[in-house]
Design a protein around this motif. Structure first.
Motif, short mmCIF file in Angstrom:
data_model
loop_
_atom_site.label_atom_id
_atom_site.label_comp_id
_atom_site.label_asym_id
_atom_site.label_seq_id
_atom_site.Cartn_x
_atom_site.Cartn_y
_atom_site.Cartn_z
N LEU A 1 -28.83 -17.14 -48.91
CA LEU A 1 -28.94 -15.84 -49.57
C LEU A 1 -28.64 -14.80 -48.51
O LEU A 1 -29.26 -14.81 -47.43
CB LEU A 1 -30.36 -15.64 -50.09
CG LEU A 1 -30.76 -16.45 -51.31
CD1 LEU A 1 -32.22 -16.20 -51.64
CD2 LEU A 1 -29.88 -16.08 -52.51
N GLU A 2 -27.72 -13.92 -48.82
CA GLU A 2 -27.32 -12.91 -47.84
C GLU A 2 -27.95 -11.57 -48.21
O GLU A 2 -27.64 -11.01 -49.26
CB GLU A 2 -25.80 -12.81 -47.83
CG GLU A 2 -25.26 -12.56 -46.47
CD GLU A 2 -23.73 -12.67 -46.42
OE1 GLU A 2 -23.08 -12.66 -47.47
OE2 GLU A 2 -23.23 -12.77 -45.29
N PHE A 3 -28.81 -11.07 -47.34
CA PHE A 3 -29.48 -9.79 -47.61
C PHE A 3 -28.72 -8.63 -46.98
O PHE A 3 -28.72 -7.52 -47.50
CB PHE A 3 -30.92 -9.82 -47.08
CG PHE A 3 -31.87 -10.57 -47.96
CD1 PHE A 3 -31.94 -11.96 -47.93
CD2 PHE A 3 -32.69 -9.89 -48.85
CE1 PHE A 3 -32.81 -12.66 -48.75
CE2 PHE A 3 -33.58 -10.58 -49.68
CZ PHE A 3 -33.63 -11.96 -49.62
N ALA A 4 -28.10 -8.87 -45.81
CA ALA A 4 -27.36 -7.79 -45.12
C ALA A 4 -26.29 -8.42 -44.25
O ALA A 4 -26.33 -9.62 -43.98
CB ALA A 4 -28.32 -6.99 -44.24
N GLN A 5 -25.32 -7.62 -43.82
CA GLN A 5 -24.27 -8.12 -42.93
C GLN A 5 -24.84 -8.35 -41.54
O GLN A 5 -25.75 -7.64 -41.12
CB GLN A 5 -23.14 -7.08 -42.82
CG GLN A 5 -22.38 -6.85 -44.11
CD GLN A 5 -21.56 -8.08 -44.51
OE1 GLN A 5 -20.87 -8.63 -43.68
NE2 GLN A 5 -21.67 -8.50 -45.75
#
Ligand code: BGC
Length: 349
Positions: A344-348
């Protein structure tokens, strides 16, 4: 802030929701989430089979395979804003038992340990999280998003250490390792064994696609079918499926003096093969060992970081087969046959 929470033991209760800012009680350092890996344990928690909420609460923030960026290091001198960090999962029991007292919380003897995102402490699937600086590890910059693979690497680092320390009960020069299962744990176990100079064989059900490719990319050999048909007796078997039949077959296949390390958590299922007493006799007459291994302590976290830095980063990147936004977490929990690690990608980064 947004967080993925679940009511443990209530199937289907997971949701993305607004929650308060992270509690100072969780640690003096404030971290912005970058990514969180999804693993079988998360799936089990969401299915209502495992997991415990913090005391006095109904819901638990999910997620234990973290990667974040320090926003505010607090009073800690060891970290600065912008550092990439991961959070250690387990905390020692409060008694403490002798193992927790010496920092071996992975070997906790009374079961009163807690685990972020699993057992009584909120996890890392929230836009921001807090952590005690002594339970955070700085991630080498060159790893970037690959730092999210650190937690599963700690699990296999500990498993390998267990195998080696058990092997040292006698003169032992292991050469061949069979890994059962080419999921994230199996592939990372194969990486660790290769880095220790072993001849590595990985067994899985898939006959083509990414998994055989990844195994060959490590300089290891890929097999399908049973460990009983592999054609030689391995010195070490790293069991990464948790499937009963695979475990039984491994017991019959390992070399005299060999070690089988179980890392998978399975349940149920029917098995065929040797009756228990015959399997026991075989183990006695061949001095074989079956050992279970769970979690990891700080030494393993440190070593796992070194393993990832040393590994081929392009190979590691191929383990991350899917990146999903937090709002698609349900989809992230569904595994397709060619998925290895979904994050799961929350931020770069
Ligand atoms: C985690 C471990 C944890 C274990 C049991 C695994 O998925 O990686 O850190 O100890 O589950 O809760």
């Amino acid at each position: 802030m947004k967080a993925i929470t679940v009511e443990p033991k209530r199937p289907g209760s997971a949701r993305l929701e607004d929650v308060g800012e992270p509690d100072l009680h969780d640690g003096s350092m404030l971290v912005e989430a970058i990514a969180v890996g999804v693993c079988g344990t998360d799936v089990e928690i969401v299915e209502g089979k495992y997991g415990w909420a913090p005391s006095g609460k109904d819901r638990l923030v999910l997620g234990h395979e973290s990667l974040g960026r320090v926003v505010d290091p607090g009073p800690s001198k060891g970290f600065k804003a912008g550092d990439l960090v991961v959070g250690i999962v387990r905390r020692p029991d409060p008694v403490p038992c002798p193992n927790c007292a010496v920092g071996e919380w992975d070997m906790c003897r009374n079961g009163q340990y807690t685990e972020r995102g699993i057992k009584q402490i909120d996890g890392f699937m929230s836009e921001r999280w807090r952590i005690e600086p002594e339970y955070a590890l700085r991630v080498d910059r060159t790893l970037g998003l690959l730092g999210v693979l650190l937690e599963p690497t700690t699990v296999v680092t500990k498993a390998w250490e267990q195998v080696v320390s058990i092997g040292q009960r006698a003169f032992w020069e292991p050469r061949t390792v069979v890994v059962t299962g080419a999921g994230p744990i199996g592939l990372l176990a194969a990486l660790v064994a290769r880095q220790h100079g072993m001849e590595v064989h990985v067994l899985d059900r898939m006959t083509s696609g990414l998994k055989p490719d990844l195994v060959r990319g490590l300089g290891a050999t890929y097999h399908t079918g049973s460990v009983a048909d592999i054609g030689f007796e391995p010195d070490v078997i790293l069991e990464c499926t948790g499937v009963g039949q695979v475990i039984i077959d491994a017991m019959g296949a390992v070399a005299p003096g060999g070690v089988i390390c179980l890392t998978g958590v399975g349940s149920g299922g029917r098995t065929v093969g040797l009756p228990a007493a015959d399997a026991g006799s075989k183990m006695v007459l061949r001095n074989t060992v079956v050992v279970g291994s769970v979690n990891a302590n700080k030494r393993h976290w440190y070593k796992a970081g070194e393993t990832l830095v040393r590994a081929d980063h392009d190979w590691l990147a191929r383990l991350i087969t899917r990146r999903e936004r937090p709002e698609n977490f349900k989809h992230a929990l569904e595994r397709t046959p060619d998925d290895v690690k979904v994050v799961l990608e929350f931020a770069q980064v």
